[in-house]
Scaffold this active site. Structure first.
Site, PDB file in Angstrom:
ATOM      1  N   ARG A   3       3.520 -19.544   3.128  1.00 39.93           N
ATOM      2  CA  ARG A   3       3.094 -19.832   4.508  1.00 39.93           C
ATOM      3  C   ARG A   3       2.997 -21.335   4.769  1.00 39.93           C
ATOM      4  O   ARG A   3       3.182 -21.783   5.905  1.00 39.93           O
ATOM      5  CB  ARG A   3       1.784 -19.115   4.827  1.00 39.93           C
ATOM      6  CG  ARG A   3       1.917 -17.609   4.681  1.00 39.93           C
ATOM      7  CD  ARG A   3       0.909 -16.819   5.452  1.00 39.93           C
ATOM      8  NE  ARG A   3       0.848 -15.455   4.932  1.00 39.93           N
ATOM      9  CZ  ARG A   3       1.736 -14.490   5.199  1.00 39.93           C
ATOM     10  NH1 ARG A   3       2.745 -14.720   6.008  1.00 39.93           N
ATOM     11  NH2 ARG A   3       1.617 -13.296   4.656  1.00 39.93           N
TER      12      ARG A   3
ATOM     13  N   ASP B 198      -4.358 -15.373   7.483  1.00 36.41           N
ATOM     14  CA  ASP B 198      -3.093 -15.918   6.965  1.00 36.41           C
ATOM     15  C   ASP B 198      -2.381 -16.809   7.984  1.00 36.41           C
ATOM     16  O   ASP B 198      -1.356 -17.417   7.668  1.00 36.41           O
ATOM     17  CB  ASP B 198      -2.158 -14.773   6.549  1.00 36.41           C
ATOM     18  CG  ASP B 198      -2.669 -14.060   5.307  1.00 36.41           C
ATOM     19  OD1 ASP B 198      -3.440 -14.664   4.539  1.00 36.41           O
ATOM     20  OD2 ASP B 198      -2.304 -12.880   5.109  1.00 36.41           O
TER      21      ASP B 198
ATOM     22  N   ARG C 270       0.825  -1.213   0.000  1.00 38.43           N
ATOM     23  CA  ARG C 270       0.000   0.000   0.000  1.00 38.43           C
ATOM     24  C   ARG C 270       0.862   1.268   0.000  1.00 38.43           C
ATOM     25  O   ARG C 270       0.501   2.274  -0.619  1.00 38.43           O
ATOM     26  CB  ARG C 270      -0.930  -0.017   1.214  1.00 38.43           C
ATOM     27  CG  ARG C 270      -2.075  -1.045   1.045  1.00 38.43           C
ATOM     28  CD  ARG C 270      -2.674  -1.421   2.381  1.00 38.43           C
ATOM     29  NE  ARG C 270      -3.870  -2.243   2.286  1.00 38.43           N
ATOM     30  CZ  ARG C 270      -3.902  -3.567   2.071  1.00 38.43           C
ATOM     31  NH1 ARG C 270      -2.765  -4.241   1.889  1.00 38.43           N
ATOM     32  NH2 ARG C 270      -5.042  -4.230   2.020  1.00 38.43           N
TER      33      ARG C 270
END
Ligand code: S3P
Length: 449
Positions: free
Chosen positions: A403, A327, A33
């Protein structure tokens, strides 16, 4: 189609106590961002602590392709010379976002209300993920998308020449969809409204406010209503990116399950829309404390301390907490495997459309290593083996998912026999220093070539 280079098989061998300070890298969500909003204002935004993982580097390159100047000093400070709201140039090259769902979806939003056309692609994981969830609302602004069947990449987006503002209720709990609509709303005249039934990470709202946009958030009938006034003059910012709670999750959880461990993880972003894992771990009986809580760069931050916790018990994770730890379910399932009793995770069907189908990927690898797992479309249950009870000894597939890779490397640290990965290369997308950082704490992770 882009893909990772050669697979890097890795092996994680059971280790002694993990101890020391784990300085994890900057937040991935905030890093994307910062670059995108920096590119959308006139003047220079300066970013420190940016995550220099592959996902974010792909976004930096994309911003250059859209006309912004993005540079890095030797000390790791980044500079973005933005082109202003509505000032993107049409990229001459295909925008390759690599493995990054956040990168591609937010950038699609940012360019969708500008009179330019761009072609997007990614690696084998990203081209299998659904983009219709973003292109549907972008069509309401007047943008047109043409991709592969099922709304998949590669995809061309033709930005709206005369964008209209929209009001959109996000049908899935997704910060990426919400953010794509808000970024598109930046270059639409008038008021763009996004309605969320479930609160998701709010970094875009916070950062838009920081850059000087007129944005308000109201609660109405249990929903979050976000209103943005389009075509603002954004002001360049100095941004210190907090360290990523989703990356901190790995040394924290590894410390909880490896006997004798005591690990200090400083400066972790604890935005309530991100901190669900830590609450869950404490409910399971983890010895996890927050020290020195403070605010940095508009985000709440604290130092975490995690110590070996042999008496953790499985719990029913409240489904309404899912968005704040979406997540972290893979690494939670590794902790659950080392607890006693069942950990029940419901309301998590979004896990099936991440970098991999994370319920399936974890269930397969945990079962191969001696852990009982039941699964359904939007739920899964892990039956714990108790502290030190996981057999290990198997090879797992990581499906181009960072992950999944890091979760199984942590499993190996506390198992009775080593855990091997078919490919650890994806770790570089979000946590490029994972291996040396964990080795510094005492883990034994080797490339297994
Ligand atoms: C992210 C939002 C989440 C999360 C992803 C990062 C973001 O995805 O899983 O890793 O930065 O907005 P969804 O928006 O698909 O839930």
């Amino acid at each position: 189609m882009a893909s990772h280079g050669s697979p890097i098989p890795m092996i994680s061998t059971p280790c002694g106590a993990l101890a020391g300070v784990a300085e994890v890298p900057g937040d991935k969500s905030i890093s994307h961002r910062a670059l995108i909003l920096g590119a959308m204002c006139v003047g220079e935004t300066v970013v420190s602590g940016l995550l220099e993982g592959e996902d974010v580097l792909a976004t930096a390159q994309a911003m250059r392709d859209f006309g912004a100047e993005v540079t890095r000093d030797d000390d790791g400070t980044w500079h973005v010379q933005g082109v202003g709201v509505g000032g993107f140039a049409e990229p001459a090259a295909v925008i390759d976002c690599g493995n990054a769902g956040t990168g591609v979806r937010l950038i699609m939003g940012a360019m969708a209300t500008q009179p330019i056309t761009a072609c997007f692609t990614g690696d084998a994981s990203l081209v299998s993920r659904p983009m219709g969830r973003v292109t549907d609302p972008l069509a309401l602004f007047g943008a047109r998308a043409m991709g592969r069947s099922g709304g998949r990449l590669p995809m061309v987006i033709e930005g709206a020449r005369d964008p209209v503002p929209v009001s959109y209720e996000v049908p899935v709990p997704s910060a990426q969809v919400k953010s794509a609509v808000l970024l598109a709303g930046l270059n639409a005249p008038g008021q763009t409204v996004v309605i969320e039934c479930e609160a998701t990470r709010d970094h875009t709202e916070r950062m838009l406010e920081g850059f000087g946009a007129e944005i308000t958030v109201a609660e109405e009938d249990g929903k979050r209503v976000i209103t943005l006034i389009g075509q603002p003059e954004l002001c360049p910012q100095v941004i210190a990116v907090p360290r990523d709670p989703s990356s901190a999750a790995f040394p924290v959880c590894a410390a909880l399950i490896v006997p004798g461990s005591d690990v200090f993880v400083p400066g972790i972003g604890l935005n309530p829309t991100r901190a669900g894992l830590f609450e869950t771990l404490r409910e399971m009986g983890a010895d996890l404390t927050y020290e020195n809580p403070r605010e940095e760069g508009g985000e709440p931050v604290a130092d975490l301390r995690a110590r070996y916790s042999p008496d953790m018990r499985g719990i029913k994770v409240p489904p309404e907490r899912a968005a704040s730890m979406i997540d972290e379910y893979p690494i939670l399932s590794v902790v659950a495997a080392n607890a006693t009793g069942q950990t029940v995770m419901r309301g998590v069907k979004e896990l099936r459309v991440k970098e991999s189908d994370r319920i399936e990927a974890m269930a397969r690898g945990l079962r191969a290593n001696g852990v009982e797992v039941e699964t359904g479309e939007d739920w899964w249950i892990v039956t714990g083996c108790g502290a030190g009870g996981v057999a290990g000894g198997a090879e797992v597939e990581t499906f181009l998912d960072h992950r999944i890779a890091m979760s199984f490397l942590c499993l190996g640290m506390a198992a009775q026999a080593p855990v091997r990965l078919d490919d650890g290369a994806p770790v570089a997308t979000s946590f490029p220093i994972f291996e040396p950082l964990m080795a510094g704490l005492g883990a034994d992770i080797q490339k297994d070539v």
